[in-house]
Design a protein around this motif. Structure first.
Motif, PDB file in Angstrom:
ATOM      1  N   ALA B  57       0.818  -1.225   0.000  1.00 35.06           N
ATOM      2  CA  ALA B  57       0.000   0.000   0.000  1.00 35.06           C
ATOM      3  C   ALA B  57       0.842   1.260   0.000  1.00 35.06           C
ATOM      4  O   ALA B  57       0.328   2.337  -0.295  1.00 35.06           O
ATOM      5  N   TYR B  77      -2.110   1.475  -5.172  1.00 36.49           N
ATOM      6  CA  TYR B  77      -2.392   2.803  -4.632  1.00 36.49           C
ATOM      7  C   TYR B  77      -2.158   3.831  -5.730  1.00 36.49           C
ATOM      8  O   TYR B  77      -1.165   3.763  -6.448  1.00 36.49           O
ATOM      9  N   ALA B  78      -3.090   4.768  -5.862  1.00 37.00           N
ATOM     10  CA  ALA B  78      -2.929   5.867  -6.812  1.00 37.00           C
ATOM     11  C   ALA B  78      -1.741   6.703  -6.340  1.00 37.00           C
ATOM     12  O   ALA B  78      -1.825   7.409  -5.344  1.00 37.00           O
ATOM     13  N   ASP B 103      -5.402   6.954 -11.352  1.00 39.38           N
ATOM     14  CA  ASP B 103      -6.863   7.057 -11.459  1.00 39.38           C
ATOM     15  C   ASP B 103      -7.350   8.448 -11.831  1.00 39.38           C
ATOM     16  O   ASP B 103      -8.554   8.672 -11.909  1.00 39.38           O
ATOM     17  N   THR B 104      -6.416   9.396 -12.015  1.00 36.50           N
ATOM     18  CA  THR B 104      -6.815  10.738 -12.480  1.00 36.50           C
ATOM     19  C   THR B 104      -5.872  11.151 -13.604  1.00 36.50           C
ATOM     20  O   THR B 104      -4.700  10.743 -13.612  1.00 36.50           O
ATOM     21  N   ASP B 129     -13.260   2.021  -9.761  1.00 39.07           N
ATOM     22  CA  ASP B 129     -14.212   2.007  -8.654  1.00 39.07           C
ATOM     23  C   ASP B 129     -15.422   1.162  -9.061  1.00 39.07           C
ATOM     24  O   ASP B 129     -16.140   1.505  -9.990  1.00 39.07           O
ATOM     25  N   HIS B 132     -17.243   1.137  -4.383  1.00 39.88           N
ATOM     26  CA  HIS B 132     -16.748   1.521  -3.065  1.00 39.88           C
ATOM     27  C   HIS B 132     -16.906   3.022  -2.852  1.00 39.88           C
ATOM     28  O   HIS B 132     -17.228   3.467  -1.758  1.00 39.88           O
ATOM     29  N   GLY B 133     -16.681   3.803  -3.907  1.00 37.49           N
ATOM     30  CA  GLY B 133     -16.846   5.248  -3.784  1.00 37.49           C
ATOM     31  C   GLY B 133     -15.611   5.952  -3.290  1.00 37.49           C
ATOM     32  O   GLY B 133     -15.693   7.086  -2.816  1.00 37.49           O
ATOM     33  N   ARG B 134     -14.486   5.292  -3.360  1.00 36.71           N
ATOM     34  CA  ARG B 134     -13.234   5.915  -2.906  1.00 36.71           C
ATOM     35  C   ARG B 134     -12.483   6.367  -4.157  1.00 36.71           C
ATOM     36  O   ARG B 134     -13.040   7.092  -4.960  1.00 36.71           O
ATOM     37  N   CYS B 135     -11.238   5.955  -4.296  1.00 35.40           N
ATOM     38  CA  CYS B 135     -10.494   6.307  -5.501  1.00 35.40           C
ATOM     39  C   CYS B 135     -10.940   5.429  -6.660  1.00 35.40           C
ATOM     40  O   CYS B 135     -11.726   4.496  -6.513  1.00 35.40           O
ATOM     41  N   GLY B 136     -10.401   5.727  -7.842  1.00 34.45           N
ATOM     42  CA  GLY B 136     -10.690   4.899  -9.010  1.00 34.45           C
ATOM     43  C   GLY B 136     -11.671   5.572  -9.941  1.00 34.45           C
ATOM     44  O   GLY B 136     -12.565   6.296  -9.507  1.00 34.45           O
ATOM     45  N   ARG B 171     -19.065  -3.026   4.381  1.00 38.27           N
ATOM     46  CA  ARG B 171     -20.306  -2.450   4.934  1.00 38.27           C
ATOM     47  C   ARG B 171     -21.268  -3.536   5.385  1.00 38.27           C
ATOM     48  O   ARG B 171     -22.223  -3.257   6.102  1.00 38.27           O
ATOM     49  N   THR B 296     -13.523   0.059  14.274  1.00 39.41           N
ATOM     50  CA  THR B 296     -14.607  -0.911  14.384  1.00 39.41           C
ATOM     51  C   THR B 296     -15.058  -1.298  12.977  1.00 39.41           C
ATOM     52  O   THR B 296     -14.692  -0.640  12.001  1.00 39.41           O
TER      53      THR B 296
END
Lengths: 382, 382
Positions: B57, B77-78, B103-104, B129, B132-136, B171, B296
């Motif tokens: 990572a 990792y981007a 990713d950009t 993506d 997940h809604g994160r990077c990508g 989730r 958590t």
């Protein structure tokens, strides 16, 4: 490279000087807790400013700071387990002045037997609960008197004093209370409840609990923000042990114990990705759980305060760190954010004490623009 | 001494063997993510079992594992920032086979310029993506096609493949969904959405996106629990990158991706204080935020699963780790707990990946009763 820890040396020194001045004005010794910074370089600055010794939370921290020449240490922790006492004994045998806490008959007995067998009398502090609800004997019950008396009967132990930590101050205000009123309420309780117990122990004839002889040790960064010493039947608080104040953090700002400009520790991060979704800009930073941690305070918002680099003065407008992955910070900006992939930001972490321990070093930034790489010396347990 | 990290070597090996067998049965390469263990000793076991290389990572992790002889690395990792690319280039120049993500357009351009200037063609994976809604880049939009095509036009870059991580699997279930159904839903989406993008990129004529040539890399521990490969217009998933499965944790148990008996990592702790309040017993452990972390999962309960030591098989009945201080775990037991100050417990942490990184070493416990101290080699950033 990012992510990395930065400490503003001017703010650090100002925080150290102010807390020392507050202790001096209240006629108490300052024994700062090094659990926040775990750094010999910072502890030396605290000593130079007038600290009488250090407070530590673990045996490892005691060993690291003893090796660095700090010979007056308080392990503010109910210490249980033979391996721990063996390592503390080794420090005592090397001439380190060291005390530790006891708060149960079982833990106390174990320690007493251990030190008696090694022909030592160890200094112990009775850990007292003044409302936090964690360890410690209740300040207002009979258990405190019973345990204090029991300690004085052990050949292996000497009752050096009473110690408490009003951790409940981190819960912040309740109802309509202002942050300032909450700080004052907790600070007063911490001081007055420990003094009240000292008075009760003397009345019960517990040996050594005498004004001018017994250590009465309190302290947390929020309660110290408004601390004023006082005298109760001859007893006064003798020592304070705040830790976080050297750098402060978002939690302390929320509690009203610090201003944003007091925060000396930031996490430097890079914007690694960016997307626009309707009216919202989403930024992804290369700082996640593994440096910021998921720790929050009672009333903090998001996972730290986001500032524009490199000034670390200006919050990034309308931006919140809404979530963390292990190596990503998820930022939501309401509106268009004038910030691009590759730009740098600084984050005041929610809780400096856990963030510091995630890294092996930090960069101290001096006012003249020079920087110094310093180790987080006592980073690990073990 | 406590707190400390224990890893059950038999469970560890079983977890490694099972995941390798699952990858083999699905005709995909296993490139385990070392972000969970950060340990060369464990990575060697993964390689011995058949892993083709490692996923990392951070640049630091790449450096640590390259130095330990792992010469086939994917930095999932981007990657943005000149300092990072300089260190990656140094690894490539030493013969390490290394890919990283973009990713950009901005991040991609920076990398392309950097490697072209150094007369290198760096292997990059387009980060995608799949929900997940994160990077990508979104798997279903035109941005993915545009960026993929742009990559193929850069002299400094080669589009080696597509990479995604269905982090949304963490989730857990929604509504009345069972954990098993949620795992299957997320696993299917991760696989099918990446395959669908590969089909679209080929249809758009993006060079190199050809079955048998392009890397299609997916994987998380929960989605791998139910993964089955399939063929979509000639494309198949070629590589999986789970990490957490080597030791699992309370989060994976809650998600249904592991049984309690699969959890190989525990935190050994000592009961340092104890009090009774009505029908409740309160225990205080010497393991707090600084080892368990406050992390958590979506449906976890408390701050880890509390087990009686030393078997680490039996949950402590009616006990919950209700809160954490920096160095204390607060345990509430409904009823009388047959456990005393000085007793030891083991805790399956909520999230192994963050807990491992808090310590500099762990103890590997072999079935014959012997133990081995191993370093958390790539513990720090920096």
């Amino acid at each position: 490279m990012t992510p990395s820890l930065l400490i503003d040396a001017a703010r650090l020194q100002r925080n150290i000087n102010r807390m020392q001045a507050r202790a001096d004005a209240n006629d108490v010794a300052l024994r700062p807790h090094i659990k926040t910074h775990k750094s010999v370089a910072i502890a030396q600055r605290q000593r130079d400013a007038g600290a009488v010794g250090l407070t530590v939370a673990t045996v490892r921290e005691a060993e690291v700071f003893a090796a660095a020449g700090f010979t007056d240490l308080c392990l503010a922790y109910a210490t249980v387990g033979r391996a721990k006492h063996e390592r503390l004994l080794a420090l005592m045998q090397r001439g380190v002045t060291l005390s530790f806490c006891v708060d149960t008959p079982a833990g106390m007995k174990q320690a007493a037997t251990f030190y008696a067998r090694h022909n030592r009398t160890a200094d112990v502090l009775l850990e007292v609960d003044v409302g936090h609800g964690r360890c410690g004997v209740a300040w207002d019950g009979t258990a405190a008197v019973d345990l204090a008396r029991l300690i004085t009967r052990q050949p292996g132990l000497r009752l050096a004093g009473l110690l408490t930590h009003a951790g409940q101050a981190y819960r912040g205000p309740t109802g309509n209370e202002t942050p300032e009123a909450a700080l004052l309420r907790h600070s007063t309780a911490e001081r007055d409840r420990l003094l009240a117990l000292a008075v009760r122990l003397r009345a019960a004839g517990v040996a050594g609990v005498v004004p001018g002889q017994v250590t009465l040790s309190i302290g947390s960064t929020p309660t110290m923000a408004v601390f004023e010493n006082r005298t109760e039947e001859g007893f006064r608080i003798t020592e304070v042990r705040p830790g976080n104040y050297v750098v402060y953090d978002a939690m302390q700002v929320t509690l009203g114990a610090a201003a944003l400009d007091d925060c000396a520790l930031t996490v430097l991060a890079t914007v690694v990705s960016r997307r626009t979704e309707g009216d919202v800009t989403r930024l992804y930073l290369d700082a996640g759980k593994k440096v910021l941690t998921t720790d929050t305070g009672a009333h903090t918002r998001g996972h730290g305060l986001l500032l524009r680099a490199p000034e670390a003065r200006t919050p990034l407008a309308r931006a919140t760190i809404v979530a963390l992955s292990e190596e990503h910070g998820w930022v939501q900006v309401d509106g268009d954010a004038a910030i691009a992939v590759g730009d740098r930001v600084q984050i005041v972490p929610n809780h400096a004490c856990v963030t510091m321990g995630t890294q092996e070093a930090f960069t101290l930034q001096h006012p003249d623009g020079t920087t110094e790489r310093c180790a987080v010396d006592a980073r690990a347990h073990g």
